[in-house]
Design an enzyme around this catalytic site. Structure first.
Site, PDB file in Angstrom:
ATOM      1  N   ARG A  82       0.901  -1.240  -0.087  1.00 54.14           N
ATOM      2  CA  ARG A  82      -0.048  -0.145  -0.018  1.00 54.14           C
ATOM      3  C   ARG A  82       0.789   1.409   0.224  1.00 54.14           C
ATOM      4  O   ARG A  82       0.559   2.289  -0.597  1.00 54.14           O
ATOM      5  CB  ARG A  82      -1.150   0.096   1.294  1.00 54.14           C
ATOM      6  N   TYR A 104     -13.420  16.165 -17.646  1.00 54.43           N
ATOM      7  CA  TYR A 104     -14.263  14.634 -17.615  1.00 54.43           C
ATOM      8  C   TYR A 104     -15.164  14.851 -16.656  1.00 54.43           C
ATOM      9  O   TYR A 104     -14.963  15.208 -15.449  1.00 54.43           O
ATOM     10  CB  TYR A 104     -13.042  13.704 -17.137  1.00 54.43           C
ATOM     11  N   ASP A 135      -4.725  17.791 -15.880  1.00 50.83           N
ATOM     12  CA  ASP A 135      -4.970  16.397 -16.317  1.00 50.83           C
ATOM     13  C   ASP A 135      -4.452  16.245 -18.009  1.00 50.83           C
ATOM     14  O   ASP A 135      -4.952  16.992 -18.910  1.00 50.83           O
ATOM     15  CB  ASP A 135      -6.793  16.093 -16.457  1.00 50.83           C
ATOM     16  N   LYS A 158      -5.911   5.046 -19.706  1.00 51.98           N
ATOM     17  CA  LYS A 158      -6.019   5.479 -21.225  1.00 51.98           C
ATOM     18  C   LYS A 158      -4.735   5.241 -22.077  1.00 51.98           C
ATOM     19  O   LYS A 158      -4.144   4.244 -22.182  1.00 51.98           O
ATOM     20  CB  LYS A 158      -6.694   6.854 -21.588  1.00 51.98           C
TER      21      LYS A 158
HETATM   22  C1  LIG Z   1     -10.926   8.351 -17.931  1.00 51.28           C
HETATM   23  C2  LIG Z   1     -10.512   9.730 -17.657  1.00 51.28           C
HETATM   24  C3  LIG Z   1     -10.449  10.050 -16.216  1.00 51.28           C
HETATM   25  C4  LIG Z   1     -10.547   9.041 -15.194  1.00 51.28           C
HETATM   26  O1  LIG Z   1      -9.646   8.004 -15.005  1.00 51.28           O
HETATM   27  P1  LIG Z   1     -10.142   6.547 -14.663  1.00 51.28           P
HETATM   28  O2  LIG Z   1      -8.891   5.764 -14.706  1.00 51.28           O
HETATM   29  O3  LIG Z   1     -11.247   5.960 -15.554  1.00 51.28           O
HETATM   30  O4  LIG Z   1     -10.376   6.434 -13.215  1.00 51.28           O
HETATM   31  C5  LIG Z   1     -10.128  11.191 -15.920  1.00 51.28           C
HETATM   32  N1  LIG Z   1      -9.486  12.282 -16.966  1.00 51.28           N
HETATM   33  C6  LIG Z   1      -9.828  11.792 -18.231  1.00 51.28           C
HETATM   34  C7  LIG Z   1      -9.555  13.134 -19.138  1.00 51.28           C
HETATM   35  C8  LIG Z   1     -10.102  10.668 -18.585  1.00 51.28           C
HETATM   36  O5  LIG Z   1     -10.245  10.232 -19.889  1.00 51.28           O
END
Ligand SMILES: *Cc1c(COP(=O)(O)O)cnc(C)c1O
Length: 392
Positions: free
Chosen positions: A58, A111, A181, A206
């Protein structure tokens, strides 16, 4: 020695092969909850940092470190930390940098789940949030208050592909740390830390992993900020597991190739869609019709990535037909950045939780579909789209 043990002990202590001197050609998966210590002295040395090591997964694991360090290198920054998902990364950043009474300035198009988390923190934990138009650094600055502690934006926004003018935004926000992000752009196309961001994060589910088989988040930035994030991730149990990190490290090996191909494929698909009579609008920063075309040329000289959106004249009814027609070739999949091309419907998936009137006012219409262009042959993708759109 083993033959003196009872069967139960052989079983309970088993699983170890003989030691060997040749190194594995690929990194092992440290699928372990904890790490054995020689004694209290070693525990103390590892905790204090005078000896390199791990204690409990963890808090840290070699597969975490391997992936996080590579992402930090790609983002041209000091340190990285992994979390269980992109949303866990958002949680860890917000929980480590905010307390009740603080204020956040966030982009109005994010998002969907990120906006939802900010709203939830506002409602239940007394954190104030203002959603503003991140295309305008002046508007973002005007939203600032004395208690503003964080600014949150996406480098390329979901699903409208707005490109943020990060150098201007960082300038406008002054001392307020800007968190980016960078999921859609990836460090292959854009490195927020080079433009003054305080922290950058990804849904590694992603592009970084890129094969549609992992849930993982990663945060990178200056060591002191990342240390705060890592501490919260560990305390609140937002940590990743070793296997996901191992898979993501494997996916990362081909990131530059995948991004280059996805970008060139997406541009060709966008150009094709823009000429189609059934389509009212194509949204891709690499098209001269996009509101941020000039900015994208300046900030994203190596391409605009694999994500694009388009709007159908026939609106929601058209979306339903299109997704059905494409089901066998370009699947409706509420994720993105897989190696194959997939399609999604923001109003019904990622942005379902927004107030419908706000959603439409912000440009996410019910007829908007989002395409994640993969590395499959672009000729196939174009002819499959063409065939399906002709059924509308
Ligand atoms: C998918 C996504 C997230 C969230 O990520 P998860 O791995 O699904 O929790 C945050 N920001 C963007 C731009 C995303 O495409």
């Amino acid at each position: 020695m083993d033959e003196e043990l009872f069967d139960e002990s052989v079983c309970a202590r088993g699983g170890w092969g003989d030691d060997f001197t040749t190194r594995p050609s690929n990194p092992p998966i440290y699928q372990t909850t904890a790490f054995d210590l020689h004694g209290v002295e070693q525990l103390e040395a590892v905790v204090s940092g005078s000896e390199r090591g791990y204690i409990y997964t963890r808090d840290g694991n070699p597969n975490h470190s391997a992936f996080a360090q590579d992402v930090a290198k790609l983002e041209h920054t000091d340190a990285g930390a992994v979390c269980a998902s992109g949303m866990a990364a958002v949680s860890a950043i917000l929980l480590s940098h905010l307390k009740s009474g603080d204020h956040v300035v966030a982009a109005r198009v994010l998002y969907g789940r990120t906006s939802q988390q900010l709203e939830e923190l506002a409602k239940r934990f007394g954190i104030e949030v203002t959603f503003e138009d991140s295309r305008s650094p002046d508007a973002m600055r005007s939203a600032m208050r004395d208690n503003t502690k964080l600014c949150l934006v996406e480098s390329i926004s979901n699903p409208l592909m707005e490109v943020v003018d990060l150098p201007a935004l960082v300038d406008a926000m002054g001392d307020v740390p800007v968190v980016v992000d960078n999921t859609f752009a990836t460090p292959c196309l854009f490195r927020p830390m080079e433009h003054g961001a305080k922290l950058v994060f990804h849904s590694a589910s992603k592009y970084l992993n890129g094969h549609g088989d992992v849930m993982l988040g990663v945060v990178a930035g200056e060591r002191s900020a990342v240390t705060r994030v890592r501490r919260v991730a560990s305390l609140y149990g937002l940590n990743a597991n070793p296997f996901e990190c191992w898979l993501a490290s494997r996916g990362l090996r081909t990131l530059p190739l995948r991004i280059e191909r996805a970008s060139s494929n997406a541009l060709r698909v966008a150009e094709f869609l823009e000429g189609h009579a059934a389509i009212s609008r194509v949204i891709y920063p690499g098209l001269s019709s996009h509101q941020n075309f000039e900015l994208a040329r300046r900030l994203l000289p190596n391409g605009c990535g694999g994500m694009l959106s388009f709007e159908l004249h026939s609106e929601e009814a058209g979306v339903r037909t299109l997704l059905r027609e494409l089901a066998e070739s370009i699947p409706f999949s509420p994720t993105l950045a897989d190696v194959r091309t997939t399609i999604s419907w923001p109003a019904g998936t990622s942005h379902k939780f927004m107030d419908p009137a706000d959603r439409r006012a912000w440009g996410i219409s019910d007829g908007l579909v989002r395409l994640s262009v993969g590395i499959d042959a672009v000729q196939d993708v174009i002819s499959e789209l063409d065939r399906a759109i002709k059924q509308l």
